[in-house]
Design an enzyme around this catalytic site. Structure first.
Site, PDB file in Angstrom:
ATOM      1  N   ARG A  62       1.407 -10.763   7.526  1.00 44.69           N
ATOM      2  CA  ARG A  62       2.179  -9.543   7.604  1.00 44.69           C
ATOM      3  C   ARG A  62       2.619  -9.324   8.947  1.00 44.69           C
ATOM      4  O   ARG A  62       3.678  -8.287   8.666  1.00 44.69           O
ATOM      5  CB  ARG A  62       1.304  -8.082   6.127  1.00 44.69           C
TER       6      ARG A  62
ATOM      7  N   ARG B 123       7.422   0.731 -12.020  1.00 40.03           N
ATOM      8  CA  ARG B 123       6.170   0.048 -11.959  1.00 40.03           C
ATOM      9  C   ARG B 123       5.247   0.623 -12.762  1.00 40.03           C
ATOM     10  O   ARG B 123       5.242   1.604 -11.905  1.00 40.03           O
ATOM     11  CB  ARG B 123       5.904  -0.571 -10.326  1.00 40.03           C
TER      12      ARG B 123
HETATM   13  P1  AP5 Z   1       0.671  -4.727  -1.619  1.00 39.23           P
HETATM   14  O1  AP5 Z   1      -0.385  -4.585  -2.130  1.00 39.23           O
HETATM   15  O2  AP5 Z   1       0.649  -5.940  -0.510  1.00 39.23           O
HETATM   16  O3  AP5 Z   1       2.199  -4.407  -1.442  1.00 39.23           O
HETATM   17  P2  AP5 Z   1       3.576  -4.833  -1.083  1.00 39.23           P
HETATM   18  O4  AP5 Z   1       3.506  -5.983  -0.113  1.00 39.23           O
HETATM   19  O5  AP5 Z   1       4.259  -3.846  -0.677  1.00 39.23           O
HETATM   20  O6  AP5 Z   1       3.987  -5.535  -2.482  1.00 39.23           O
HETATM   21  P3  AP5 Z   1       4.157  -4.777  -3.997  1.00 39.23           P
HETATM   22  O7  AP5 Z   1       2.354  -4.781  -4.372  1.00 39.23           O
HETATM   23  O8  AP5 Z   1       4.259  -3.675  -4.043  1.00 39.23           O
HETATM   24  O9  AP5 Z   1       5.331  -6.001  -4.596  1.00 39.23           O
HETATM   25  P4  AP5 Z   1       4.825  -7.142  -5.578  1.00 39.23           P
HETATM   26  O10 AP5 Z   1       5.792  -8.505  -4.067  1.00 39.23           O
HETATM   27  O11 AP5 Z   1       3.241  -7.781  -5.290  1.00 39.23           O
HETATM   28  O12 AP5 Z   1       6.050  -7.075  -6.230  1.00 39.23           O
HETATM   29  P5  AP5 Z   1       5.482  -7.337  -7.654  1.00 39.23           P
HETATM   30  O13 AP5 Z   1       4.721  -8.338  -8.438  1.00 39.23           O
HETATM   31  O14 AP5 Z   1       3.839  -5.839  -8.428  1.00 39.23           O
HETATM   32  O15 AP5 Z   1       0.469  -3.684   0.391  1.00 39.23           O
HETATM   33  C1  AP5 Z   1       0.015  -2.366   0.077  1.00 39.23           C
HETATM   34  C2  AP5 Z   1      -0.090  -1.604   1.527  1.00 39.23           C
HETATM   35  O16 AP5 Z   1      -1.521  -2.142   1.476  1.00 39.23           O
HETATM   36  C3  AP5 Z   1       0.763  -2.019   2.027  1.00 39.23           C
HETATM   37  O17 AP5 Z   1       1.646  -0.983   2.577  1.00 39.23           O
HETATM   38  C4  AP5 Z   1      -0.320  -1.362   3.967  1.00 39.23           C
HETATM   39  O18 AP5 Z   1      -0.655  -0.133   3.941  1.00 39.23           O
HETATM   40  C5  AP5 Z   1      -1.287  -2.538   3.172  1.00 39.23           C
HETATM   41  N1  AP5 Z   1      -1.497  -4.144   3.494  1.00 39.23           N
HETATM   42  C6  AP5 Z   1      -1.451  -5.169   2.382  1.00 39.23           C
HETATM   43  N2  AP5 Z   1      -1.883  -6.055   2.721  1.00 39.23           N
HETATM   44  C7  AP5 Z   1      -2.145  -5.970   4.257  1.00 39.23           C
HETATM   45  C8  AP5 Z   1      -1.843  -7.010   5.401  1.00 39.23           C
HETATM   46  N3  AP5 Z   1      -1.776  -7.989   5.722  1.00 39.23           N
HETATM   47  N4  AP5 Z   1      -1.837  -6.176   6.849  1.00 39.23           N
HETATM   48  C9  AP5 Z   1      -1.644  -4.784   6.629  1.00 39.23           C
HETATM   49  N5  AP5 Z   1      -1.503  -3.841   5.920  1.00 39.23           N
HETATM   50  C10 AP5 Z   1      -1.450  -4.316   4.597  1.00 39.23           C
HETATM   51  O19 AP5 Z   1       7.003  -6.634  -8.637  1.00 39.23           O
HETATM   52  C11 AP5 Z   1       7.302  -4.942  -8.648  1.00 39.23           C
HETATM   53  C12 AP5 Z   1       7.892  -4.429  -9.900  1.00 39.23           C
HETATM   54  O20 AP5 Z   1       8.718  -5.403  -9.957  1.00 39.23           O
HETATM   55  C13 AP5 Z   1       6.245  -4.805 -11.267  1.00 39.23           C
HETATM   56  O21 AP5 Z   1       6.710  -3.763 -11.827  1.00 39.23           O
HETATM   57  C14 AP5 Z   1       6.957  -5.844 -11.824  1.00 39.23           C
HETATM   58  O22 AP5 Z   1       6.543  -5.852 -13.604  1.00 39.23           O
HETATM   59  C15 AP5 Z   1       8.557  -5.672 -11.770  1.00 39.23           C
HETATM   60  N6  AP5 Z   1       8.882  -7.595 -11.225  1.00 39.23           N
HETATM   61  C16 AP5 Z   1       8.199  -8.569 -10.759  1.00 39.23           C
HETATM   62  N7  AP5 Z   1       8.849  -9.627 -10.663  1.00 39.23           N
HETATM   63  C17 AP5 Z   1      10.358  -9.257 -11.442  1.00 39.23           C
HETATM   64  C18 AP5 Z   1      11.030 -10.381 -11.567  1.00 39.23           C
HETATM   65  N8  AP5 Z   1      11.415 -11.279 -11.166  1.00 39.23           N
HETATM   66  N9  AP5 Z   1      12.539  -9.420 -12.660  1.00 39.23           N
HETATM   67  C19 AP5 Z   1      12.727  -7.939 -13.166  1.00 39.23           C
HETATM   68  N10 AP5 Z   1      11.176  -7.313 -12.241  1.00 39.23           N
HETATM   69  C20 AP5 Z   1       9.810  -7.649 -11.520  1.00 39.23           C
END
Ligand code: AP5
Ligand code: ZN
Length: 214
Positions: free
Chosen positions: A88, A127
């Site tokens: 990241r 979500r």
């Molecule tokens: P993390 O859990 O990795 O969150 P993120 O990257 O912010 O990603 P999300 O999990 O929020 O979203 P996603 O892209 O996976 O989407 P999703 O599939 O759920 O990290 C959280 C925190 O942890 C960070 O802020 C940081 O503090 C820490 N962290 C983690 N890794 C780190 C690292 N390497 N270094 C430092 N800190 C770190 O989908 C989102 C929504 O949209 C869902 O409701 C889903 O159902 C919907 N959706 C999905 N696809 C579609 C589609 N095609 N059409 C319509 N809706 C859809």
């Protein structure tokens, strides 16, 4: 097959990573999920990580890099993995490149799931996640069969602590400042696969599979 998922928070990385892991029979490693499990279990790591996550900030590299490297050294990663949420930062990417190069390897693809910021805010607001099995739903786009209940395991769905609108805005700005430079980092290595993440889930999945091979 070693794949990393790139894309803004809420772009659908986790949704696609789970499907890819099932298809290819390799583990899905999500740093966010690992931190959330630690928070749930009240570990020291969880307590430290929560302070940063609740603000939408990145957890410091000192707490993140070794954790991932240890996980990648487990036997189930021998035939590959889907890395979701790591790297990241450029520093994390360099550490990963370094670790892989000791075995003469490199990742195979960096899948960049592209979704405009405006849609991200809507996605996060809708979500709902399962605290028991990690499944993710959206109240409009991917509703569970029974409102508020996980299709897979029957647990009650919850809203993630960091999905409040102001936290989402901060996570997006952190993404643009610290994580989006990875697209160029992996682009110069010709490893990036760009995917339109605004399509329905199955179309996004098929587009990824078409690019990374059966
Ligand atoms: P993390 O859990 O990795 O969150 P993120 O990257 O912010 O990603 P999300 O999990 O929020 O979203 P996603 O892209 O996976 O989407 P999703 O599939 O759920 O990290 C959280 C925190 O942890 C960070 O802020 C940081 O503090 C820490 N962290 C983690 N890794 C780190 C690292 N390497 N270094 C430092 N800190 C770190 O989908 C989102 C929504 O949209 C869902 O409701 C889903 O159902 C919907 N959706 C999905 N696809 C579609 C589609 N095609 N059409 C319509 N809706 C859809
Ligand atoms: Zn569940």
């Amino acid at each position: 097959m070693k794949i990393i998922m790139l894309g803004a928070p809420g772009a659908g990385k986790g949704t696609q990573a789970k499907k890819l892991a099932d298809k290819f029979g390799i583990p899905h490693i999500s740093t966010g999920d690992i931190f959330r499990a630690n928070i749930k279990n009240g570990t020291d790591l969880g307590k430290k990580a929560k302070e940063y996550m609740d603000k939408g900030a990145l957890v410091p590299d000192e707490l993140t890099v070794d954790l991932v490297m240890d996980r990648l050294a487990q036997p189930d990663c021998e035939h590959g993995y889907i890395l979701d949420g790591f790297p990241r930062t450029i520093n994390q990417a360099e550490k990963l490149t370094e670790a892989l190069s000791t075995h003469g390897g490199e990742i195979d693809y960096a899948v960049n799931v592209d979704v405009p910021d405006a849609s991200i805010v809507h996605r996060m607001a809708g979500r709902r996640v399962c605290p028991a099995c990690g499944a993710s739903f959206h109240i409009e786009h991917i509703p569970p069969k029974k409102e508020g209940i996980c299709d897979r395991c029957g647990a009650e769905l919850i809203i993630r602590d960091d999905d409040k609108e102001e936290t989402v805005m901060h996570r997006l700005s952190v993404y643009h400042a610290q994580t989006s430079p990875l697209i160029e980092y992996y682009g110069t290595k010709n490893l990036v696969v760009d995917i339109d993440g605004t399509m329905p889930v199955d179309d996004v999945f098929n587009a990824i599979v078409e690019k990374v091979g059966e």
